[in-house]
Write an enzyme that holds these catalytic residues in place. Structure first.
Site, PDB file in Angstrom:
ATOM      1  N   ASN A  45       1.282  31.427  22.766  1.00 45.92           N
ATOM      2  CA  ASN A  45       1.555  32.682  22.088  1.00 45.92           C
ATOM      3  C   ASN A  45       0.316  33.163  21.341  1.00 45.92           C
ATOM      4  OD1 ASN A  45       2.189  30.413  20.377  1.00 45.92           O
ATOM      5  ND2 ASN A  45       3.421  31.703  19.036  1.00 45.92           N
ATOM      6  N   VAL A  46       0.172  34.491  21.298  1.00 49.53           N
ATOM      7  CA  VAL A  46      -0.950  35.144  20.637  1.00 49.53           C
ATOM      8  C   VAL A  46      -0.361  36.245  19.757  1.00 49.53           C
ATOM      9  CG1 VAL A  46      -3.084  36.457  20.965  1.00 49.53           C
ATOM     10  CG2 VAL A  46      -2.469  34.640  22.594  1.00 49.53           C
ATOM     11  N   GLU A  47      -0.384  36.005  18.445  1.00 46.31           N
ATOM     12  CA  GLU A  47       0.212  36.951  17.510  1.00 46.31           C
ATOM     13  C   GLU A  47      -0.728  38.094  17.178  1.00 46.31           C
ATOM     14  OE1 GLU A  47       3.233  33.916  15.247  1.00 46.31           O
ATOM     15  OE2 GLU A  47       1.425  34.514  14.175  1.00 46.31           O
ATOM     16  N   CYS A  56       4.107  36.562  23.798  1.00 52.99           N
ATOM     17  CA  CYS A  56       4.755  35.259  23.918  1.00 52.99           C
ATOM     18  C   CYS A  56       3.938  34.379  24.862  1.00 52.99           C
ATOM     19  CB  CYS A  56       6.166  35.412  24.460  1.00 52.99           C
ATOM     20  SG  CYS A  56       7.289  36.319  23.377  1.00 52.99           S
ATOM     21  N   GLU A  58       4.916  32.763  27.410  1.00 55.23           N
ATOM     22  CA  GLU A  58       5.285  33.010  28.801  1.00 55.23           C
ATOM     23  C   GLU A  58       4.517  34.195  29.385  1.00 55.23           C
ATOM     24  OE1 GLU A  58       8.797  31.099  26.721  1.00 55.23           O
ATOM     25  OE2 GLU A  58       7.316  32.631  26.253  1.00 55.23           O
ATOM     26  N   CYS A  89      12.702  33.493  24.736  1.00 51.30           N
ATOM     27  CA  CYS A  89      13.423  34.676  24.264  1.00 51.30           C
ATOM     28  C   CYS A  89      13.937  35.473  25.472  1.00 51.30           C
ATOM     29  CB  CYS A  89      12.507  35.536  23.389  1.00 51.30           C
ATOM     30  SG  CYS A  89      11.192  36.399  24.293  1.00 51.30           S
ATOM     31  N   CYS A  92      11.287  36.993  27.759  1.00 48.30           N
ATOM     32  CA  CYS A  92      10.591  35.997  28.572  1.00 48.30           C
ATOM     33  C   CYS A  92      11.495  35.406  29.647  1.00 48.30           C
ATOM     34  CB  CYS A  92       9.998  34.914  27.674  1.00 48.30           C
ATOM     35  SG  CYS A  92       8.599  35.577  26.723  1.00 48.30           S
TER      36      CYS A  92
END
Length: 140
Positions: A45-47, A56, A58, A89, A92
């Site tokens: 994940n990369v916020e 996300c 995925e 989620c 995803c």
């Protein structure tokens, strides 16, 4: 179809989680997927400060799948920072359905389940094709 080594797939997902960019949630997620040709693709994940555009894990994995030649996902392991299985989620799950289909297996907190079990009655290409193939003017 290649045999699934769930331990190796989970190890790859844990490694991917180590690269997550999570300055806001502090909740790293890693994912690894076995492709029908035997390759393993992964993502983390990369916020983003604008939370709605956070990626996300995925998303990163599917991007790597497509970038590295495509194919179909056969099995997927998604984990938290402790290496414990996570349920993807809803967005995803749809992404996994699109690139793995009903038979793709997912390691969940309740064990291995097919995408058919994880996302019953999924929306997909068949739904779009059904409408595209319908006689014109058949709405309603």
């Amino acid at each position: 179809m290649p045999d699934v080594d769930w331990d190796a797939l989970t190890t790859e997902a844990v490694e991917a989680a180590r690269h997550a960019y999570v300055p806001y949630s502090r909740f790293p997620v890693g994912v690894a997927g076995l492709v029908d040709d035997g390759r393993v693709v992964s993502g983390c994940n990369v916020e983003n400060a604008a939370y709605g555009v956070t990626l996300c894990a995925e998303c990163g994995m599917v991007s790597e799948l497509v970038r590295s030649g495509g194919g179909r996902l056969v099995a997927v392991s998604c984990v938290n920072a402790l290496g414990e299985p996570l349920m993807p989620c809803g967005r995803c799950r749809q992404l996994l359905w699109e690139h793995g289909g009903a038979d793709c297996e997912l390691l969940t907190p309740q064990g291995v389940q097919s995408m058919e079990q994880v996302l019953p009655q999924a929306f997909g290409l068949a739904d779009l094709q059904h409408v595209a193939d319908a006689p014109k003017g058949s709405v309603g």
